[in-house]
Motif scaffolding. Structure first.
Motif, mmCIF file in Angstrom:
data_model
loop_
_atom_site.group_PDB
_atom_site.id
_atom_site.type_symbol
_atom_site.label_atom_id
_atom_site.label_comp_id
_atom_site.label_asym_id
_atom_site.label_seq_id
_atom_site.Cartn_x
_atom_site.Cartn_y
_atom_site.Cartn_z
ATOM 1 N N VAL A 33 4.157 0.573 2.332
ATOM 2 C CA VAL A 33 4.340 -0.538 3.262
ATOM 3 C C VAL A 33 3.911 -1.811 2.541
ATOM 4 N N THR A 34 4.494 -2.927 2.940
ATOM 5 C CA THR A 34 4.108 -4.227 2.383
ATOM 6 C C THR A 34 3.760 -5.167 3.529
ATOM 7 N N VAL A 87 0.855 -1.181 0.000
ATOM 8 C CA VAL A 87 0.000 0.000 0.000
ATOM 9 C C VAL A 87 0.889 1.229 0.000
ATOM 10 N N ILE A 130 -2.335 -4.103 7.957
ATOM 11 C CA ILE A 130 -2.139 -2.792 7.334
ATOM 12 C C ILE A 130 -3.293 -1.887 7.752
ATOM 13 N N TYR A 131 -2.925 -0.745 8.307
ATOM 14 C CA TYR A 131 -3.893 0.241 8.800
ATOM 15 C C TYR A 131 -3.926 1.411 7.833
ATOM 16 N N MET A 132 -5.141 1.738 7.360
ATOM 17 C CA MET A 132 -5.285 2.825 6.393
ATOM 18 C C MET A 132 -6.345 3.802 6.905
ATOM 19 N N GLU A 192 -7.012 9.314 3.340
ATOM 20 C CA GLU A 192 -5.733 9.227 2.616
ATOM 21 C C GLU A 192 -5.930 8.686 1.199
ATOM 22 N N VAL A 239 -4.585 6.280 -1.385
ATOM 23 C CA VAL A 239 -3.731 5.093 -1.349
ATOM 24 C C VAL A 239 -3.797 4.326 -2.662
ATOM 25 N N GLY A 274 0.944 5.252 0.247
ATOM 26 C CA GLY A 274 0.201 6.438 0.662
ATOM 27 C C GLY A 274 1.103 7.645 0.565
ATOM 28 N N SER A 321 2.885 9.052 2.630
ATOM 29 C CA SER A 321 4.149 8.995 3.369
ATOM 30 C C SER A 321 5.004 7.785 3.000
#
Lengths: 116, 116
Positions: free
Chosen positions: A75-76, A68, A83-85, A89, A91, A70, A72
């Motif tokens: 992340v994998t 993902v 995974i926190y979204m 945001e 993405v 975003g 910033s």
């Protein structure tokens, strides 16, 4: 009511707003009267989904791997990772060669908030 | 911010209100400003926790197995399965011989709502 869900219980449907090989299956949602949606996601190999998150979305990777990206960075998540979204945001979610299966929880309900 | 969490990132603390071998580690909670808590749970072998749910709580079983008994019966979740526990229900969570590790999501924040 306390409930248990397995991926094998899920009826997957193509996620709205995209033609990729990406499917979702809500197991608990607005129809159940609670505030959160719970479900499973399924991604074919090398699929990509870009959206502005209309809800807070947590994915637990059950098989394969998801990246993902975003504002910033990227992340994998591999199997057993989370995974926190956060809502709001922009993405891009990308599966890898082996595809992926996830369990997800959203607050509020993604089907009511829209997906992009 | 999009974030990824692994169990190896977690700092486990004993769950409040009990002396069992049951630990929790919030990775995202009220301190992050969003509406949901995300974390990992760890249960030793054959542990039991009874509570009235102060929040909506979703557990994804990452290792081992957990049984949850509520007013309408018992469910057991194995690896990759999801247990949904709505706010307000009286539940008893029980681990088996091999213990268990979970990822959890709660709405609202369990540390603000209290745990029993």
């Amino acid at each position: 009511m306390v409930q248990k869900f397995a991926v094998s219980d899920a009826s997957f449907e193509r996620s709205p707003g995209q033609d990729e090989d990406i499917f979702a299956a809500n197991m608990v949602d607005q129809k159940n009267g609670g505030p959160i949606t719970v479900g499973f996601g399924r991604y074919g190999p090398n699929q990509t989904l870009s959206e502005v998150l209309a809800v807070n979305d947590v994915m637990v990777v059950l098989s394969g791997k998801l990246s993902v990206t975003g504002p910033s960075g990227m992340v994998t998540g591999a199997v057993g990772e989370v995974i926190y979204m956060p809502k709001g945001e922009q993405v891009t979610i990308r599966s890898h060669e082996e595809g992926a299966v996830t369990a997800y929880v959203t607050y509020p309900h993604w089907q009511e908030a829209g997906t992009d």
